[in-house]
Motif scaffolding. Structure first.
Motif, PDB file in Angstrom:
ATOM      1  N   ILE A  49       3.428   3.337  14.242  1.00  0.00           N
ATOM      2  CA  ILE A  49       4.805   3.186  13.746  1.00  0.00           C
ATOM      3  C   ILE A  49       4.938   3.804  12.367  1.00  0.00           C
ATOM      4  O   ILE A  49       5.895   4.530  12.088  1.00  0.00           O
ATOM      5  N   LEU A  50       3.981   3.538  11.488  1.00  0.00           N
ATOM      6  CA  LEU A  50       4.042   4.079  10.133  1.00  0.00           C
ATOM      7  C   LEU A  50       3.928   5.599  10.137  1.00  0.00           C
ATOM      8  O   LEU A  50       4.629   6.284   9.395  1.00  0.00           O
ATOM      9  N   ALA A  51       3.061   6.137  10.981  1.00  0.00           N
ATOM     10  CA  ALA A  51       2.890   7.590  11.052  1.00  0.00           C
ATOM     11  C   ALA A  51       4.172   8.252  11.586  1.00  0.00           C
ATOM     12  O   ALA A  51       4.556   9.321  11.118  1.00  0.00           O
ATOM     13  N   ALA A  52       4.818   7.612  12.542  1.00  0.00           N
ATOM     14  CA  ALA A  52       6.035   8.186  13.122  1.00  0.00           C
ATOM     15  C   ALA A  52       7.208   8.147  12.152  1.00  0.00           C
ATOM     16  O   ALA A  52       8.119   8.958  12.264  1.00  0.00           O
ATOM     17  N   SER A  53       7.157   7.247  11.179  1.00  0.00           N
ATOM     18  CA  SER A  53       8.289   7.134  10.250  1.00  0.00           C
ATOM     19  C   SER A  53       8.121   8.016   9.018  1.00  0.00           C
ATOM     20  O   SER A  53       8.950   7.988   8.128  1.00  0.00           O
ATOM     21  N   LYS A  54       7.056   8.805   8.960  1.00  0.00           N
ATOM     22  CA  LYS A  54       6.858   9.713   7.812  1.00  0.00           C
ATOM     23  C   LYS A  54       7.516  11.028   8.060  1.00  0.00           C
ATOM     24  O   LYS A  54       7.769  11.489   9.086  1.00  0.00           O
TER      25      LYS A  54
ATOM     26  N   GLY B  50      11.234  -5.599   8.665  1.00  0.00           N
ATOM     27  CA  GLY B  50      11.598  -4.485   9.534  1.00  0.00           C
ATOM     28  C   GLY B  50      10.418  -4.021  10.376  1.00  0.00           C
ATOM     29  O   GLY B  50      10.559  -3.747  11.576  1.00  0.00           O
ATOM     30  N   LEU B  51       9.244  -3.943   9.745  1.00  0.00           N
ATOM     31  CA  LEU B  51       8.038  -3.582  10.495  1.00  0.00           C
ATOM     32  C   LEU B  51       7.728  -4.645  11.539  1.00  0.00           C
ATOM     33  O   LEU B  51       7.346  -4.321  12.670  1.00  0.00           O
TER      34      LEU B  51
ATOM     35  N   LEU C 204       0.831  -1.206   0.000  1.00  0.00           N
ATOM     36  CA  LEU C 204       0.000   0.000   0.000  1.00  0.00           C
ATOM     37  C   LEU C 204       0.868   1.258   0.000  1.00  0.00           C
ATOM     38  O   LEU C 204       0.618   2.196  -0.767  1.00  0.00           O
ATOM     39  N   GLY C 205       1.892   1.278   0.839  1.00  0.00           N
ATOM     40  CA  GLY C 205       2.766   2.441   0.907  1.00  0.00           C
ATOM     41  C   GLY C 205       3.492   2.705  -0.402  1.00  0.00           C
ATOM     42  O   GLY C 205       3.539   3.843  -0.880  1.00  0.00           O
ATOM     43  N   HIS C 206       4.021   1.654  -1.010  1.00  0.00           N
ATOM     44  CA  HIS C 206       4.739   1.829  -2.277  1.00  0.00           C
ATOM     45  C   HIS C 206       3.780   2.206  -3.414  1.00  0.00           C
ATOM     46  O   HIS C 206       4.121   3.022  -4.263  1.00  0.00           O
TER      47      HIS C 206
END
Length: 120
Positions: A115-120, A82-83, A23-25
């Motif tokens: 985690i995803l929000a913090a890595s943006k 990694g996630l 989804l991210g890619h």
């Protein structure tokens, strides 16, 4: 009447992590689910289930998706790994099984979103 029920152990299936990586890619490439669904020869709803982690994908499907996203299949899996490691450090069980208690998955998804929000 008070119950002494504890919260379920946060858990998430590995397929959901792979789906979130895809989804991210896909978002970074400004592609729609229909684009990747067409490349795989499946419906948009079938592809959506892949991103949601409800459906597993084959190695050949992973290769097709990776090619369309201009990334190596191994890089997609390394990102999911990694996630998984970051989630484990937060106490989330990353399972290869899909039969996880829904409440545990919701907690796991919430931690993943953080985690995803913090890595943006």
């Amino acid at each position: 009447m008070s119950t002494n029920a504890s919260s379920p152990q946060p858990a998430i299936p590995y397929t959901a992590l792979v789906g979130q990586v895809l989804l991210g890619h896909r978002g970074r490439k400004s592609l729609h689910q229909n684009d990747l669904a067409a490349a795989l020869g499946v419906s948009q709803s079938a592809y959506s289930r892949i991103e949601q982690g409800d459906t597993t994908i084959s190695i050949s499907q992973l290769r097709v998706i990776a090619r369309r996203l201009d990334i190596a299949p191994g890089d997609l899996l390394r990102e999911a790994d990694g996630l998984a490691e970051r989630l484990r450090m937060q106490g989330v069980v990353v399972s290869d099984e899909k039969g996880i208690q829904p409440a545990a998955v919701m907690i796991g998804l919430g931690i993943l979103a953080a985690i995803l929000a913090a890595s943006k």
